[in-house]
Structure formats: C-alpha cells, structure tokens
Design a protein around this motif. Structure first.
Motif, PDB file in Angstrom:
ATOM      1  N   VAL A 166      11.922  -6.946  14.067  1.00  0.00           N
ATOM      2  CA  VAL A 166      11.668  -6.370  13.241  1.00  0.00           C
ATOM      3  C   VAL A 166      11.314  -5.157  12.747  1.00  0.00           C
ATOM      4  CG1 VAL A 166      11.160  -7.208  10.161  1.00  0.00           C
ATOM      5  CG2 VAL A 166      12.318  -9.261  11.711  1.00  0.00           C
ATOM      6  N   GLU A 167      12.032  -4.363  12.072  1.00  0.00           N
ATOM      7  CA  GLU A 167      11.680  -3.622  11.444  1.00  0.00           C
ATOM      8  C   GLU A 167      11.414  -2.816  10.068  1.00  0.00           C
ATOM      9  OE1 GLU A 167      13.558  -0.711  14.286  1.00  0.00           O
ATOM     10  OE2 GLU A 167      13.175  -1.475  15.916  1.00  0.00           O
ATOM     11  N   LEU A 168      10.409  -2.616   9.409  1.00  0.00           N
ATOM     12  CA  LEU A 168       9.748  -2.379   8.126  1.00  0.00           C
ATOM     13  C   LEU A 168       9.716  -0.339   7.852  1.00  0.00           C
ATOM     14  CD1 LEU A 168       7.870  -5.475   8.200  1.00  0.00           C
ATOM     15  CD2 LEU A 168      10.266  -5.328   6.738  1.00  0.00           C
ATOM     16  N   LEU A 169      10.457  -0.389   7.196  1.00  0.00           N
ATOM     17  CA  LEU A 169      10.279   1.453   6.732  1.00  0.00           C
ATOM     18  C   LEU A 169       9.427   0.980   5.878  1.00  0.00           C
ATOM     19  CD1 LEU A 169      12.496   0.809   9.268  1.00  0.00           C
ATOM     20  CD2 LEU A 169      13.198   3.304   9.153  1.00  0.00           C
ATOM     21  N   THR A 170       8.299   2.121   5.447  1.00  0.00           N
ATOM     22  CA  THR A 170       8.237   2.490   4.343  1.00  0.00           C
ATOM     23  C   THR A 170       8.398   4.084   4.006  1.00  0.00           C
ATOM     24  OG1 THR A 170       6.074   2.811   4.781  1.00  0.00           O
ATOM     25  CG2 THR A 170       6.707   0.888   4.692  1.00  0.00           C
ATOM     26  N   GLU A 171       8.228   4.986   2.874  1.00  0.00           N
ATOM     27  CA  GLU A 171       7.827   6.562   2.519  1.00  0.00           C
ATOM     28  C   GLU A 171       6.706   6.944   4.256  1.00  0.00           C
ATOM     29  OE1 GLU A 171       7.172   7.374  -0.887  1.00  0.00           O
ATOM     30  OE2 GLU A 171       9.039   7.203  -1.897  1.00  0.00           O
ATOM     31  N   LYS A 172       5.752   6.124   4.053  1.00  0.00           N
ATOM     32  CA  LYS A 172       4.786   6.809   5.085  1.00  0.00           C
ATOM     33  C   LYS A 172       4.499   6.344   6.646  1.00  0.00           C
ATOM     34  CE  LYS A 172       1.466   7.189   0.808  1.00  0.00           C
ATOM     35  NZ  LYS A 172       0.009   6.175   0.827  1.00  0.00           N
ATOM     36  N   GLU A 221       3.387   6.130  12.399  1.00  0.00           N
ATOM     37  CA  GLU A 221       3.271   6.888  11.313  1.00  0.00           C
ATOM     38  C   GLU A 221       3.959   7.989  10.769  1.00  0.00           C
ATOM     39  OE1 GLU A 221       0.485   6.541   8.770  1.00  0.00           O
ATOM     40  OE2 GLU A 221      -0.101   5.296  10.284  1.00  0.00           O
ATOM     41  N   LYS A 222       4.554   8.353   9.690  1.00  0.00           N
ATOM     42  CA  LYS A 222       5.589   9.537   9.561  1.00  0.00           C
ATOM     43  C   LYS A 222       4.462  10.884  10.566  1.00  0.00           C
ATOM     44  CE  LYS A 222       8.477  11.210   5.516  1.00  0.00           C
ATOM     45  NZ  LYS A 222       8.398  11.658   4.374  1.00  0.00           N
ATOM     46  N   GLY A 223       6.659  11.469  10.743  1.00  0.00           N
ATOM     47  CA  GLY A 223       5.262  12.975  11.309  1.00  0.00           C
ATOM     48  C   GLY A 223       5.626  12.570  12.633  1.00  0.00           C
ATOM     49  N   THR A 224       5.321  11.617  13.216  1.00  0.00           N
ATOM     50  CA  THR A 224       4.542  11.507  15.079  1.00  0.00           C
ATOM     51  C   THR A 224       5.657  10.521  14.972  1.00  0.00           C
ATOM     52  OG1 THR A 224       4.019   9.135  14.572  1.00  0.00           O
ATOM     53  CG2 THR A 224       2.008  10.903  13.782  1.00  0.00           C
ATOM     54  N   VAL A 225       5.468  10.583  16.508  1.00  0.00           N
ATOM     55  CA  VAL A 225       6.306   9.707  18.136  1.00  0.00           C
ATOM     56  C   VAL A 225       5.404   8.661  18.103  1.00  0.00           C
ATOM     57  CG1 VAL A 225       7.774  11.668  18.458  1.00  0.00           C
ATOM     58  CG2 VAL A 225       5.682  10.919  19.825  1.00  0.00           C
ATOM     59  N   ALA A 226       4.035   8.396  18.443  1.00  0.00           N
ATOM     60  CA  ALA A 226       3.531   8.096  18.583  1.00  0.00           C
ATOM     61  C   ALA A 226       3.553   5.806  17.820  1.00  0.00           C
ATOM     62  CB  ALA A 226       1.823   8.039  18.543  1.00  0.00           C
ATOM     63  N   GLU A 271       0.702  -1.272   0.000  1.00  0.00           N
ATOM     64  CA  GLU A 271       0.070  -0.117   0.431  1.00  0.00           C
ATOM     65  C   GLU A 271       1.074   1.029  -0.098  1.00  0.00           C
ATOM     66  OE1 GLU A 271      -2.460  -0.301   3.848  1.00  0.00           O
ATOM     67  OE2 GLU A 271      -3.637  -1.483   2.640  1.00  0.00           O
ATOM     68  N   ASP A 272       2.132   1.510   0.647  1.00  0.00           N
ATOM     69  CA  ASP A 272       2.894   2.381   1.057  1.00  0.00           C
ATOM     70  C   ASP A 272       4.028   2.416  -0.174  1.00  0.00           C
ATOM     71  OD1 ASP A 272       1.664   2.902   3.608  1.00  0.00           O
ATOM     72  OD2 ASP A 272       3.332   2.096   4.351  1.00  0.00           O
ATOM     73  N   GLY A 273       3.681   1.174  -1.258  1.00  0.00           N
ATOM     74  CA  GLY A 273       4.596   1.867  -2.210  1.00  0.00           C
ATOM     75  C   GLY A 273       5.572   0.645  -2.082  1.00  0.00           C
ATOM     76  N   GLY A 274       5.840   0.158  -1.120  1.00  0.00           N
ATOM     77  CA  GLY A 274       7.173  -0.832  -1.264  1.00  0.00           C
ATOM     78  C   GLY A 274       8.066  -0.338   0.151  1.00  0.00           C
ATOM     79  N   LEU A 275       9.297  -1.425   0.120  1.00  0.00           N
ATOM     80  CA  LEU A 275       9.507  -1.135   1.506  1.00  0.00           C
ATOM     81  C   LEU A 275      11.008  -0.395   1.215  1.00  0.00           C
ATOM     82  CD1 LEU A 275      10.524  -2.707   4.108  1.00  0.00           C
ATOM     83  CD2 LEU A 275      11.863  -3.774   3.273  1.00  0.00           C
ATOM     84  N   LYS A 276      11.479   0.332   2.285  1.00  0.00           N
ATOM     85  CA  LYS A 276      12.449   1.342   1.510  1.00  0.00           C
ATOM     86  C   LYS A 276      13.983   0.577   2.085  1.00  0.00           C
ATOM     87  CE  LYS A 276      10.632   4.058  -1.211  1.00  0.00           C
ATOM     88  NZ  LYS A 276      10.983   3.859  -2.259  1.00  0.00           N
ATOM     89  N   THR A 277      13.996   0.567   4.112  1.00  0.00           N
ATOM     90  CA  THR A 277      14.618   0.598   4.717  1.00  0.00           C
ATOM     91  C   THR A 277      14.032  -1.109   5.735  1.00  0.00           C
ATOM     92  OG1 THR A 277      15.240   2.349   4.910  1.00  0.00           O
ATOM     93  CG2 THR A 277      16.393   0.665   6.461  1.00  0.00           C
ATOM     94  N   ILE A 278      15.212  -1.518   6.069  1.00  0.00           N
ATOM     95  CA  ILE A 278      15.039  -2.893   7.109  1.00  0.00           C
ATOM     96  C   ILE A 278      15.956  -2.988   8.218  1.00  0.00           C
ATOM     97  CG2 ILE A 278      15.751  -4.870   5.580  1.00  0.00           C
ATOM     98  CD1 ILE A 278      13.922  -6.349   6.977  1.00  0.00           C
TER      99      ILE A 278
END
Length: 316
Positions: free
Chosen positions: A237-243, A258-263, A141-148
C-alpha cells in the motif's frame, strides 16, 4: 471479573488468539474438531481443547449469555460455525476473515445475519497493525490523504501445491487478497466512482489472475490498484500526502519518500506488540473484548464491501 471467551478452532490462528487471551487473563474454552489437531494445539499452548466439533459441544453445553466467541476455523467452516453460535445465543462474535468461503455464501446468508449487525465483527487484523496506526498519524499530520495505490499480487506458484478444502483456492482473492483491499479502502474511504478490469490467466484453480482499476473514494481520494498473479509482485500500500509518500511494503514496516527527494528511508515506530504477538491481533482482540468499535469491521459493512467492491474487482 474475567471475560469468558469461546475460541472455535485449533489451528495456528487459534494458537495466536490464545496467546492474546492468556495475556488478558480471559476464561477461555477452546472447541476443536479432530483429535490430531487438538493434540498439537495442546502441545503448543498447554490448553486442552474440547474434541468433537462445535455442534457436539452445543448439543451438550450452553454458551453463556455474556460470553464472547472467536471463530478461527478453516475458511470452509467459518459461516457454518457463525450461524451455529448465533443460534446458540452468543453475545458477541469475532470471526476470521472473510467470514465465508465465497462472496456468494456470504451474500446468501445476508438476511440471516441482519439481526446481528451489532454482534458480529470480521477480523481484518491489518487494520490494527502498528504500522497502519502510525501511518494514520502521519497522514493526519500532513493534512490528509490525497492518493493511494495498492497491490494484492499473490504468489500463485506457492499457493497451487497447498492442500485446501474444496472452494478455498478457487476463492483465494476473497479469502486472502481482501486483506489488502479492505485496508486500502479503510484508510482512503469506500470506493465510489471507479472502474475495474480483470482477466483470466493460465491458473486452473482461480478464475482471474490479472487485475487493475482506478477511481475516487467517497472521501475524494484518488486510488489505483494493480495485481498480476502470474508475474512478480507482493502485497503493498502506498499513501500519498502533500508532503510525502508512505510505503507499507512490507505492510508491517514503513518507508518514506519525502517530497522533492528520491531517497526512500525507513521510518521507525513502536511495533513491540506486533513483535510479541501476531501483528495486529493484540489490538484487534482488545477492541473486540472491550467493545471499542473504532476500526473493527462490522459484518454488515463487510457484506456491503463484498457486494460493491470485491465482486466488482473479481468481475462477477
């Protein structure tokens, strides 16, 4: 027509597999070795196993040409059992991870296993967790995985007192930690351009205790990992997308930042099958029995991972 299954082993993993096989109404023959474990297995499941071991069973019976075999023995008996059932003519085999007691034993048998690359599958059940399937949908949904980033810290203080067959604890990274490593590169693509570092600690039963590494996968995903068996930590495991950042920590659950949050908020999803059966086991077993190979690990891929990834992480 009922699928015919031979289930090798009578420990807890075999109990967990039988629950799925019963649900699927399979015609299951359970083959065990010792009387004590067979009695315990029967009391838990209501199914009476053959007692005497796999070789004894094969000496007096045949494996039908259309029978599926699931090997759920102790780690030390995995490879010997696999070679026996293949020689006896098994149709398809699902063998518990990591298919051998050590990377060396697996590679030593590579040539023997090559003719069976389409017959033998290795049971890394975390690939089939409901959380993992949901995370894959979120990544798409987020357009793919960027970093793991992943961690495979083992609790050495709880492992040390365990009574295991010789060689099992000495190869604990291969026997246990590769659950996490396999999942990470299943999601991100095979490690390609990377560096790995490891060092020994104070443990007498395992050569290395401290691991780190980073690089790119074949899909261009940047990855890193860290593990220290003599400090605090857990599997994660931590999966980072653009969002967003998707946490599988613990790996049965999903938490999202979520991007832009700390929660960091829990993400709900349907995990009913993983609550009813051992997590991942239901979907994995069905993929094996129905010969739907999307996600299930073939033995030749496992050997490749062991030679190119696991050997490099452990440092030999």
């Amino acid at each position: 027509m009922k699928k015919q299954v031979f289930l090798i082993g009578t420990g807890q993993m075999a109990v967990d597999y039988l629950a799925v096989l019963k649900n699927q109404n399979c015609d299951t023959t359970v083959i065990g070795r010792g009387k004590e474990s067979a009695i315990k297995f029967e009391s838990q499941t209501g199914v009476k196993p053959f007692v005497g071991g796999l070789q004894e069973y094969i000496n007096n019976n045949s494996l039908s040409t259309n029978a599926y075999v699931i090997i759920a023995t102790g780690t030390e008996a995995l490879m010997p059992s696999l070679l026996l059932v293949l020689k006896a003519g098994a149709y398809k085999v699902l063998i518990e991870k990591p298919a051998a007691i050590s990377i060396e034993e697996l590679i030593e048998n590579e040539e023997k296993l090559k003719p069976y690359s389409d017959k033998v599958f290795v049971a890394y059940n975390r690939r089939f967790y409901a959380s993992v399937i949901e995370a894959q949908k979120m990544i798409e949904e987020d357009g793919g995985l960027k970093t793991i980033h992943f961690e495979f810290t083992e609790w050495a203080h709880t492992i040390e007192p365990l009574h295991k067959a010789p060689g099992v604890k000495e190869n604990w990274f291969f026997a246990n930690s590769t659950h996490v490593v396999d999942l990470a590169f299943y999601l991100a693509g095979r490690a390609d351009d990377w560096k790995a570092f490891s060092k020994a600690g104070k443990l007498k039963w395992h050569s290395k205790t401290n691991f780190t590494g980073a690089g790119f996968t074949e899909k261009g995903v940047l990855f890193s990992y860290l593990s220290n068996w003599e400090s605090a930590g857990r599997w994660a495991v931590e999966l980072l997308t653009e969002k967003r950042r998707i946490y599988l920590k613990p790996m049965e659950n999903i938490f999202v930042q979520e991007k832009g949050t700390v929660a960091v908020v829990e993400h709900k999803f349907d995990d009913s099958l993983d609550l009813q059966f051992k997590p991942g086991l239901y979907r994995q077993t069905l993929a094996f029995l129905n010969e739907v190979n999307n996600g299930i690990l073939k033995i030749d891929e496992h050997i490749k991972n062991s030679k190119q990834i696991y050997s490099k992480i452990i440092g030999f």
